[in-house]
Motif scaffolding. Structure first.
Motif, PDB file in Angstrom:
ATOM      1  N   LEU A   1     -23.980 -58.113  41.946  1.00 22.52           N
ATOM      2  CA  LEU A   1     -23.871 -59.496  41.464  1.00 22.52           C
ATOM      3  C   LEU A   1     -23.369 -60.423  42.566  1.00 22.52           C
ATOM      4  O   LEU A   1     -23.714 -61.606  42.601  1.00 22.52           O
ATOM      5  CB  LEU A   1     -22.932 -59.562  40.255  1.00 22.52           C
ATOM      6  CG  LEU A   1     -23.531 -59.207  38.898  1.00 22.52           C
ATOM      7  CD1 LEU A   1     -22.435 -59.150  37.839  1.00 22.52           C
ATOM      8  CD2 LEU A   1     -24.606 -60.209  38.503  1.00 22.52           C
ATOM      9  N   ALA A   2     -22.552 -59.890  43.476  1.00 23.60           N
ATOM     10  CA  ALA A   2     -22.079 -60.693  44.606  1.00 23.60           C
ATOM     11  C   ALA A   2     -23.237 -61.052  45.532  1.00 23.60           C
ATOM     12  O   ALA A   2     -23.286 -62.157  46.090  1.00 23.60           O
ATOM     13  CB  ALA A   2     -20.993 -59.933  45.374  1.00 23.60           C
TER      14      ALA A   2
ATOM     15  N   PHE B   1     -13.922 -57.805  45.897  1.00 26.46           N
ATOM     16  CA  PHE B   1     -14.998 -58.398  45.098  1.00 26.46           C
ATOM     17  C   PHE B   1     -14.476 -59.515  44.190  1.00 26.46           C
ATOM     18  O   PHE B   1     -15.178 -60.498  43.934  1.00 26.46           O
ATOM     19  CB  PHE B   1     -15.689 -57.324  44.256  1.00 26.46           C
ATOM     20  CG  PHE B   1     -16.705 -56.522  45.015  1.00 26.46           C
ATOM     21  CD1 PHE B   1     -17.786 -57.137  45.622  1.00 26.46           C
ATOM     22  CD2 PHE B   1     -16.574 -55.146  45.128  1.00 26.46           C
ATOM     23  CE1 PHE B   1     -18.730 -56.400  46.333  1.00 26.46           C
ATOM     24  CE2 PHE B   1     -17.503 -54.397  45.832  1.00 26.46           C
ATOM     25  CZ  PHE B   1     -18.590 -55.020  46.431  1.00 26.46           C
ATOM     26  N   ILE B   2     -13.251 -59.373  43.717  1.00 28.67           N
ATOM     27  CA  ILE B   2     -12.656 -60.438  42.889  1.00 28.67           C
ATOM     28  C   ILE B   2     -12.454 -61.698  43.720  1.00 28.67           C
ATOM     29  O   ILE B   2     -12.792 -62.814  43.280  1.00 28.67           O
ATOM     30  CB  ILE B   2     -11.314 -59.959  42.285  1.00 28.67           C
ATOM     31  CG1 ILE B   2     -11.565 -58.833  41.276  1.00 28.67           C
ATOM     32  CG2 ILE B   2     -10.584 -61.120  41.621  1.00 28.67           C
ATOM     33  CD1 ILE B   2     -10.305 -58.203  40.730  1.00 28.67           C
ATOM     34  N   ILE B   3     -11.924 -61.550  44.931  1.00 31.31           N
ATOM     35  CA  ILE B   3     -11.732 -62.701  45.827  1.00 31.31           C
ATOM     36  C   ILE B   3     -13.079 -63.356  46.147  1.00 31.31           C
ATOM     37  O   ILE B   3     -13.191 -64.587  46.216  1.00 31.31           O
ATOM     38  CB  ILE B   3     -11.032 -62.247  47.126  1.00 31.31           C
ATOM     39  CG1 ILE B   3      -9.653 -61.646  46.820  1.00 31.31           C
ATOM     40  CG2 ILE B   3     -10.907 -63.411  48.105  1.00 31.31           C
ATOM     41  CD1 ILE B   3      -8.698 -62.592  46.130  1.00 31.31           C
TER      42      ILE B   3
ATOM     43  N   VAL C   1     -20.738 -58.480  53.481  1.00 29.43           N
ATOM     44  CA  VAL C   1     -20.022 -57.368  54.118  1.00 29.43           C
ATOM     45  C   VAL C   1     -19.699 -56.287  53.097  1.00 29.43           C
ATOM     46  O   VAL C   1     -19.951 -55.096  53.311  1.00 29.43           O
ATOM     47  CB  VAL C   1     -18.717 -57.858  54.787  1.00 29.43           C
ATOM     48  CG1 VAL C   1     -17.880 -56.671  55.285  1.00 29.43           C
ATOM     49  CG2 VAL C   1     -19.029 -58.785  55.951  1.00 29.43           C
ATOM     50  N   TYR C   2     -19.162 -56.698  51.952  1.00 32.93           N
ATOM     51  CA  TYR C   2     -18.624 -55.729  50.991  1.00 32.93           C
ATOM     52  C   TYR C   2     -19.693 -54.951  50.231  1.00 32.93           C
ATOM     53  O   TYR C   2     -19.519 -53.766  49.962  1.00 32.93           O
ATOM     54  CB  TYR C   2     -17.708 -56.440  49.991  1.00 32.93           C
ATOM     55  CG  TYR C   2     -16.468 -57.041  50.588  1.00 32.93           C
ATOM     56  CD1 TYR C   2     -15.824 -56.432  51.661  1.00 32.93           C
ATOM     57  CD2 TYR C   2     -15.931 -58.235  50.097  1.00 32.93           C
ATOM     58  CE1 TYR C   2     -14.686 -56.986  52.222  1.00 32.93           C
ATOM     59  CE2 TYR C   2     -14.788 -58.790  50.642  1.00 32.93           C
ATOM     60  CZ  TYR C   2     -14.172 -58.171  51.709  1.00 32.93           C
ATOM     61  OH  TYR C   2     -13.045 -58.722  52.257  1.00 32.93           O
TER      62      TYR C   2
ATOM     63  N   ASN D   1     -19.059 -62.021  36.993  1.00 29.27           N
ATOM     64  CA  ASN D   1     -18.814 -60.966  37.983  1.00 29.27           C
ATOM     65  C   ASN D   1     -17.356 -60.530  38.001  1.00 29.27           C
ATOM     66  O   ASN D   1     -17.048 -59.329  38.028  1.00 29.27           O
ATOM     67  CB  ASN D   1     -19.228 -61.470  39.370  1.00 29.27           C
ATOM     68  CG  ASN D   1     -19.446 -60.335  40.353  1.00 29.27           C
ATOM     69  OD1 ASN D   1     -19.379 -59.157  40.016  1.00 29.27           O
ATOM     70  ND2 ASN D   1     -19.706 -60.681  41.584  1.00 29.27           N
ATOM     71  N   ILE D   2     -16.439 -61.482  37.960  1.00 28.39           N
ATOM     72  CA  ILE D   2     -15.010 -61.144  37.964  1.00 28.39           C
ATOM     73  C   ILE D   2     -14.658 -60.290  36.753  1.00 28.39           C
ATOM     74  O   ILE D   2     -13.963 -59.276  36.867  1.00 28.39           O
ATOM     75  CB  ILE D   2     -14.140 -62.424  37.974  1.00 28.39           C
ATOM     76  CG1 ILE D   2     -14.102 -63.030  39.369  1.00 28.39           C
ATOM     77  CG2 ILE D   2     -12.712 -62.113  37.531  1.00 28.39           C
ATOM     78  CD1 ILE D   2     -13.210 -64.240  39.485  1.00 28.39           C
TER      79      ILE D   2
END
Length: 480
Positions: A40-41, A101-103, A140-141, A200-201
């Motif tokens: 989702l990111a 991922f939260i950030i 990146v993640y 997403n969060i």
């Protein structure tokens, strides 16, 4: 859960391993759910890359922007991404990928809210910059997390999910533009960004596992019990030996790194500078740099950023719809080609992709220079489709595969920096150069793509089925 013991054998017999693999499909529900959540990111990354494409002229009218101002608004997304991707690996190494991922989603949410409420050029710039921060973290993640949790035999197809999800985000923005491509309605497109971020969060908090590889070998506070538990759920296995074997491979790589540190104390606190100057990381550095530069200087983001403007010149009444159809084809072909990454290998698909892109770019230039709409439309379709076969997914996938385990995060950050810098250069310079030389610019992109093809042919190893850095590079170092 049965405790792991020091006497656990490193390898089972081939018969036992084969039997277990026949009994258990690697496609477990937790694996699929976790890959989809993290992707989702990437969907948001693609969404923000393309959100200004279709409604560009209405945004200019609504906020009173010049063409150069809109160009900077478009490109500043990559500046935010460049900055955040540079520091992304430090954050994930300390706090783990789940919090990371939260950030990432928080940045997307704030960026989208500011963009959608913007009244001035400055407001839109700030919003796009913050959204770019989220994009830099995501790019990146997501590849690191997918690589961490994927079984070796699924690493190709799951690794390509990064690019598939980016393409889906691009497609989503363009589909929304069919309904909301207007002087006021364009803000509704932007609003979707913070809605996806909020979803997403919530999904990360409720469902996402922390990377077992980070818990077991990368975290400063090792939590092997939780790492083993997460891995067993992702694999759907009760066979302790198979799970232990996978973990032992990680530990062997980490042990090799510890030995390297003992003989090279200056590598103890690894950072960008070590990565950029140390000869032990030449292989990773070379591939990371030129894969990303080559991908972007093939010209793909000209279609993503300015596709509607390009199509308006040859297909004025159906430019937005045509752009949607092109994106559907892009995502479909990327999805299909991902099925063959672990069968045909990375190099054959990438070289086929680049070869077809060169031909398409040549004909695209000819079509535009001769104002031939049929050649132009056909060339854009074949160019985007050829990109989707390999040049889209493989560069992001291969970075982790060609890098030592201790610098995977840094390598991904460096590769992303190269990507963002290239995106900014292409996104900023394309309108200027295109206005000066027109269709000849695609022949320049064709030349850059040819150079990229030569680089892949000479330097890029096949990584299909390789579990470690040593396997990828044949046990030998290629250093300068």
């Amino acid at each position: 859960m049965t405790e792991r013991t020091a006497s656990t054998p490193l390898l089972e017999t081939e018969t036992e391993i084969g039997f277990e693999r026949k009994m258990k499909s690697p496609w477990t529900r937790p694996l699929i759910i976790n890959v989809l959540i993290c992707c989702l990111a990437s969907i948001q990354y693609g969404f923000h890359m393309s959100e200004l494409n279709a409604p560009a002229k209405y945004i200019r009218l609504s906020l009173g922007l010049s063409q150069s101002q809109l160009g900077l608004v478009t490109s500043i997304f990559s500046i935010g991404g460049l900055i955040s991707s540079t520091f992304a690996s430090y954050f994930s190494t300390i706090y783990g990928l789940r919090i990371s991922f939260i950030i990432t989603s928080i940045a997307y949410i704030f960026g989208s809210l500011i963009e959608s409420k913007s009244k001035t050029y400055t407001d839109l710039l700030i919003g796009r910059f913050i959204s770019g921060i989220g994009g830099g973290l995501a790019i990146v993640y997501v590849p690191i997390y997918v690589n961490d949790i994927s079984p070796i035999n699924l690493r190709g197809i799951l690794g390509s999910m990064t690019q598939i999800s980016v393409n889906f985000g691009i497609l989503l923005a363009q589909i929304l533009a069919i309904k909301w491509n207007g002087l006021i309605e364009w803000r509704n497109i932007i609003n979707f960004g913070w809605i996806i971020g909020l979803i997403n969060i919530l999904l990360v908090i409720i469902f996402l596992f922390e990377s077992p590889k980070w818990l077991i070998i990368r975290s400063k506070n090792i939590n092997e019990e939780l790492g083993f538990k997460n891995l067993s759920k992702l694999r759907g296995l009760n066979n302790l030996n198979l799970l232990n074997n996978e973990i032992d491979i990680w530990k062997i790589e980490k042990q090799a790194h510890s030995i390297l540190i003992e003989s090279n104390p200056h590598l103890k606190n690894l950072g960008f500078w070590n990565y950029l100057i140390d000869k032990n990381y030449f292989n990773s550095r070379m591939i990371s740099t030129f894969m990303m530069i080559g991908q972007q200087f093939s010209g793909i983001n000209c279609v993503i950023f300015y596709g509607v403007d390009i199509l308006n010149k040859v297909f004025p009444h159906y430019a937005v719809l045509t752009n949607v159809i092109i994106s559907i084809g892009n995502m479909t072909i990327t999805s299909i080609s991902s099925l063959f990454l672990d069968k045909l290998g990375r190099r054959p698909l990438l070289m086929t992709s680049l070869s077809l892109m060169i031909i398409s770019l040549i004909f695209l230039g000819i079509g535009i220079l001769n104002e031939n709409s049929i050649i132009t439309i056909t060339s854009i379709f074949t160019y985007v489709g050829s990109f989707a076969i390999g040049c889209g997914p493989i560069p992001f996938l291969i970075i982790s595969e060609v890098s030592q385990i201790e610098i995977k995060d840094i390598a991904q950050s460096w590769a992303t920096d190269c990507n963002w810098t290239s995106v900014f250069i292409i996104g900023t310079m394309f309108p200027i150069i295109n206005s000066l030389i027109g269709g000849w610019i695609y022949l320049i992109f064709a030349t850059c793509t040819l150079l990229f093809l030569i680089f892949v042919k000479i330097f890029v190893p096949e990584t299909k089925g390789c579990a470690t850095y040593e396997e990828v590079w044949g046990g030998s170092e290629r250093v300068d």
